[in-house]
Write a protein that holds these residues in place. Structure first.
Motif, mmCIF file in Angstrom:
data_model
loop_
_atom_site.group_PDB
_atom_site.id
_atom_site.type_symbol
_atom_site.label_atom_id
_atom_site.label_comp_id
_atom_site.label_asym_id
_atom_site.label_seq_id
_atom_site.Cartn_x
_atom_site.Cartn_y
_atom_site.Cartn_z
ATOM 1 N N PRO A 1 0.813 -1.217 0.000
ATOM 2 C CA PRO A 1 0.000 0.000 0.000
ATOM 3 C C PRO A 1 0.854 1.278 0.000
ATOM 4 C CG PRO A 1 0.008 -0.991 2.184
ATOM 5 C CD PRO A 1 0.814 -1.904 1.290
ATOM 6 N N GLU A 2 0.169 2.407 -0.124
ATOM 7 C CA GLU A 2 0.847 3.699 -0.108
ATOM 8 C C GLU A 2 1.323 4.030 1.299
ATOM 9 O OE1 GLU A 2 -2.344 3.094 -0.726
ATOM 10 O OE2 GLU A 2 -3.159 4.341 -2.328
ATOM 11 N N LYS A 3 2.231 4.993 1.339
ATOM 12 C CA LYS A 3 2.589 5.563 2.643
ATOM 13 C C LYS A 3 1.444 6.481 3.052
ATOM 14 C CE LYS A 3 5.509 9.189 3.665
ATOM 15 N NZ LYS A 3 6.803 9.885 3.719
ATOM 16 N N TRP A 4 1.052 6.389 4.315
ATOM 17 C CA TRP A 4 -0.075 7.182 4.802
ATOM 18 C C TRP A 4 0.403 8.141 5.888
ATOM 19 C CZ3 TRP A 4 -2.676 7.368 9.671
ATOM 20 C CH2 TRP A 4 -3.939 7.987 9.642
ATOM 21 N N THR A 5 -0.033 9.371 5.776
ATOM 22 C CA THR A 5 0.323 10.368 6.789
ATOM 23 C C THR A 5 -0.920 11.130 7.194
ATOM 24 O OG1 THR A 5 2.374 10.670 5.549
ATOM 25 C CG2 THR A 5 1.964 12.242 7.332
ATOM 26 N N CYS A 6 -1.086 11.303 8.477
ATOM 27 C CA CYS A 6 -2.154 12.181 8.946
ATOM 28 C C CYS A 6 -1.490 13.472 9.406
ATOM 29 C CB CYS A 6 -2.918 11.523 10.103
ATOM 30 S SG CYS A 6 -4.239 12.587 10.705
ATOM 31 N N HIS A 7 -1.810 14.568 8.717
ATOM 32 C CA HIS A 7 -1.157 15.842 9.030
ATOM 33 C C HIS A 7 -1.893 16.567 10.145
ATOM 34 C CE1 HIS A 7 1.217 15.251 5.401
ATOM 35 N NE2 HIS A 7 0.085 14.852 4.832
ATOM 36 N N GLU A 8 -3.204 16.416 10.150
ATOM 37 C CA GLU A 8 -4.011 17.142 11.124
ATOM 38 C C GLU A 8 -5.402 16.512 11.122
ATOM 39 O OE1 GLU A 8 -4.956 21.168 9.879
ATOM 40 O OE2 GLU A 8 -5.071 21.834 11.962
ATOM 41 N N ALA A 9 -6.021 16.421 12.278
ATOM 42 C CA ALA A 9 -7.404 15.923 12.312
ATOM 43 C C ALA A 9 -8.055 16.363 13.601
ATOM 44 C CB ALA A 9 -7.430 14.398 12.210
ATOM 45 N N TYR A 10 -9.313 16.811 13.477
ATOM 46 C CA TYR A 10 -10.050 17.182 14.685
ATOM 47 C C TYR A 10 -11.548 17.186 14.430
ATOM 48 C CZ TYR A 10 -9.639 21.827 12.499
ATOM 49 O OH TYR A 10 -9.662 22.871 11.614
ATOM 50 N N LEU A 11 -12.256 17.168 15.550
ATOM 51 C CA LEU A 11 -13.719 17.286 15.508
ATOM 52 C C LEU A 11 -14.061 18.482 16.392
ATOM 53 C CD1 LEU A 11 -16.574 15.940 14.910
ATOM 54 C CD2 LEU A 11 -16.342 14.919 17.180
ATOM 55 N N GLU A 12 -14.879 19.382 15.847
ATOM 56 C CA GLU A 12 -15.237 20.562 16.630
ATOM 57 C C GLU A 12 -16.740 20.784 16.587
ATOM 58 O OE1 GLU A 12 -11.360 23.535 16.253
ATOM 59 O OE2 GLU A 12 -13.098 23.907 14.985
ATOM 60 N N THR A 13 -17.238 21.482 17.608
ATOM 61 C CA THR A 13 -18.613 21.965 17.544
ATOM 62 C C THR A 13 -18.632 23.123 16.544
ATOM 63 O OG1 THR A 13 -18.163 23.495 19.336
ATOM 64 C CG2 THR A 13 -19.098 21.359 19.960
ATOM 65 N N LEU A 14 -19.802 23.513 16.114
ATOM 66 C CA LEU A 14 -19.852 24.571 15.096
ATOM 67 C C LEU A 14 -19.353 25.900 15.643
ATOM 68 C CD1 LEU A 14 -23.085 23.781 13.027
ATOM 69 C CD2 LEU A 14 -20.734 23.029 12.693
ATOM 70 N N ASP A 15 -19.377 26.059 16.997
ATOM 71 C CA ASP A 15 -18.819 27.306 17.544
ATOM 72 C C ASP A 15 -17.339 27.161 17.921
ATOM 73 O OD1 ASP A 15 -19.111 25.741 19.755
ATOM 74 O OD2 ASP A 15 -20.529 27.043 20.824
ATOM 75 N N GLY A 16 -16.687 26.090 17.388
ATOM 76 C CA GLY A 16 -15.217 26.013 17.487
ATOM 77 C C GLY A 16 -14.671 25.348 18.735
ATOM 78 N N ARG A 17 -15.512 24.640 19.489
ATOM 79 C CA ARG A 17 -14.989 23.934 20.671
ATOM 80 C C ARG A 17 -14.443 22.577 20.204
ATOM 81 N NH1 ARG A 17 -17.470 21.006 24.735
ATOM 82 N NH2 ARG A 17 -19.493 21.302 23.737
#
Ligand SMILES: [Zn+2]
Length: 438
Positions: free
Chosen positions: A50-66
């Motif tokens: 398979p390919e090399k996999w990198t996660c650069h950034e990931a997040y889950l936020e509320t719509l008001d940015g929490r």
């Protein structure tokens, strides 16, 4: 071993990734290692790298940015090999892509989608249950690019080109018992084997090859690119889950009557009296499947400290595939005990030769001063004769132990005595001195 675990455990050791490479090159500082590389797309029998996999950034936020989930807090928050995704999703859609642990409400699960791809986040059940808004903002910035899958190989040469494969997997981001523990034990075993001649009377007979690889695809990549070695692989042992607080479990190979299986069964009970045995695929599934598979058929057993075998339907240990699989659940003492057990298994395999009689008839025991008085020790007397009866160039030490249902060690002790008296010799191949009549 524990210091090294502390250095490496939190790395994002996805199957083809920069952190996997970083961990492997750190291990190559410990023992002389060749690192084999297999490029993305490379065919490996029916598989492809398979390919090399990198996660650069990931997040889950509320719509008001929490911010509720952040990859920088824990590598398990993103499904390994997740597709990138960015957008506002409604709660229902989010829950379809938010993985939780099936048993541990406060742990983040280890989820992966190496081949059947989708985007996904992982969280504790407690966090998921607190999601009551209608919509959320998801950001997963991952990339797939050409890279190379790496397999580390440590070779400890013996007198014979016939080899014993020791295998452990280094993948599984931010987890320890599965299977950084097996890697550590493997490295320590390799280090001891490299000095075998200094502490043992005889040099190593077999050549040992320790492979440190990403699970499944690493084994297939190595085997498919080293087909010439397969006929030389006389035996194998997969090492994993060796740091948790449970007795050892030894799982047989696909060929339970192979010489290696019989030898390891006969010695295991004495090495861990609390340990238990299981048939192929009944305790835990791993890379030994690739070695036991059609076209390969190397008898590879698996050693672990699995608490509940696969066929019980319970997890191998409570923290399995979760963020709770941390250095806290393994101990240096248990890792060392597992290393010593592996060395005990190896020593038996090294010593498991055919016992060839240099005598004919029944030995004149009292003349050789090896007679055991049946009035004092009836069991010892019977065993001595039963063992001597089987010293015919057609039985190995473990064959005799298996036939009589006694330990490898007790047979070996009698054989040592007969060797001392020059009544038997040892041979790596059968040497029948009076073949059975048909
Ligand atoms: Zn696993």
């Amino acid at each position: 071993m524990l210091d090294l675990i502390n250095d490496l455990w939190f790395l994002k050791r996805d199957i083809v990734s920069d952190d996997f490479d970083k961990a492997l090159s750190r291990l190559a500082d410990e023992v002389p290692m060749t690192i084999h590389e297999y490029p993305t797309g490379e065919p490996c029998w029916t598989w492809r790298v398979p390919e090399k996999w990198t996660c650069h950034e990931a997040y889950l936020e509320t719509l008001d940015g929490r911010r509720l989930i952040d990859y920088t807090d824990h590598p398990l928050h993103v499904v390994s090999y997740s597709l990138p995704f960015e957008g506002v999703v409604d709660r229902e859609q989010l829950l379809e892509h938010l993985h939780i642990h099936p048993r541990l409400p406060d742990a983040i699960p280890f989820a992966f989608k190496y081949y059947d791809r989708d985007w996904g986040l992982c969280a504790s059940k407690s966090l998921r249950d607190s999601l009551i808004d209608d919509s959320y903002h998801v950001v997963i910035r991952t990339s797939f690019e050409p890279g190379t899958l790496k397999v580390g190989e440590v070779v400890i040469p013996g007198q014979s080109k016939k080899c014993v494969m020791l295998v452990a997997h280094l993948c599984h981001p931010a987890q320890v018992n599965d299977d950084l523990s097996g890697v550590m034990v493997g490295i320590d075993v390799a280090r001891t084997l490299a000095q075998w001649g200094e502490t043992n009377r005889t040099p190593l007979h077999y050549t040992y090859r320790l492979l440190i690889l990403p699970e499944t695809i690493g084994s297939v990549a190595y085997l498919s690119h080293n087909e010439h070695l397969i006929p030389k692989m006389s035996a194998g042992l997969f090492l994993e889950m060796l740091g948790n607080d449970s007795p050892h479990a030894l799982q047989g190979s696909f060929q339970p009557e192979s010489r290696f299986d019989r030898c390891q069964r006969s010695v295991f009970g004495a090495l861990d009296p609390q340990g238990y045995l299981g048939a192929y695929r009944s305790i835990i599934d791993n890379d030994e499947r690739q070695f036991n598979a059609p076209g390969v058929r190397v008898p590879m057993l698996s050693l672990s400290r699995v608490e509940a075998a696969k066929d019980t339907g319970r997890p191998p240990y409570p923290e399995y595939h979760s963020s709770l699989d941390t250095p806290a659940i393994v101990s240096q003492e248990r890792l060392e005990a597992s290393r010593d057990l592996v060395l005990g298994l190896i020593q038996a395999w090294e010593q498991d030769q055919f016992v060839v009689n240099r005598f004919k008839g029944e030995i004149f025991c009292s003349g050789y001063r090896i007679w055991i008085d049946y009035r004092v020790n009836p069991e010892g007397h019977r065993r001595l004769f039963e063992i001597m009866e089987r010293c015919d160039g057609e039985h190995t030490v473990s064959d005799i132990a298996g036939d009589l249902g006694i330990s490898f060690k007790s047979v070996r002790e009698v054989v040592e005595l007969l060797l001392e008296k020059d009544l038997v010799s040892l041979s790596r191949t059968p040497q029948p001195t009076a073949p059975p009549r048909k």
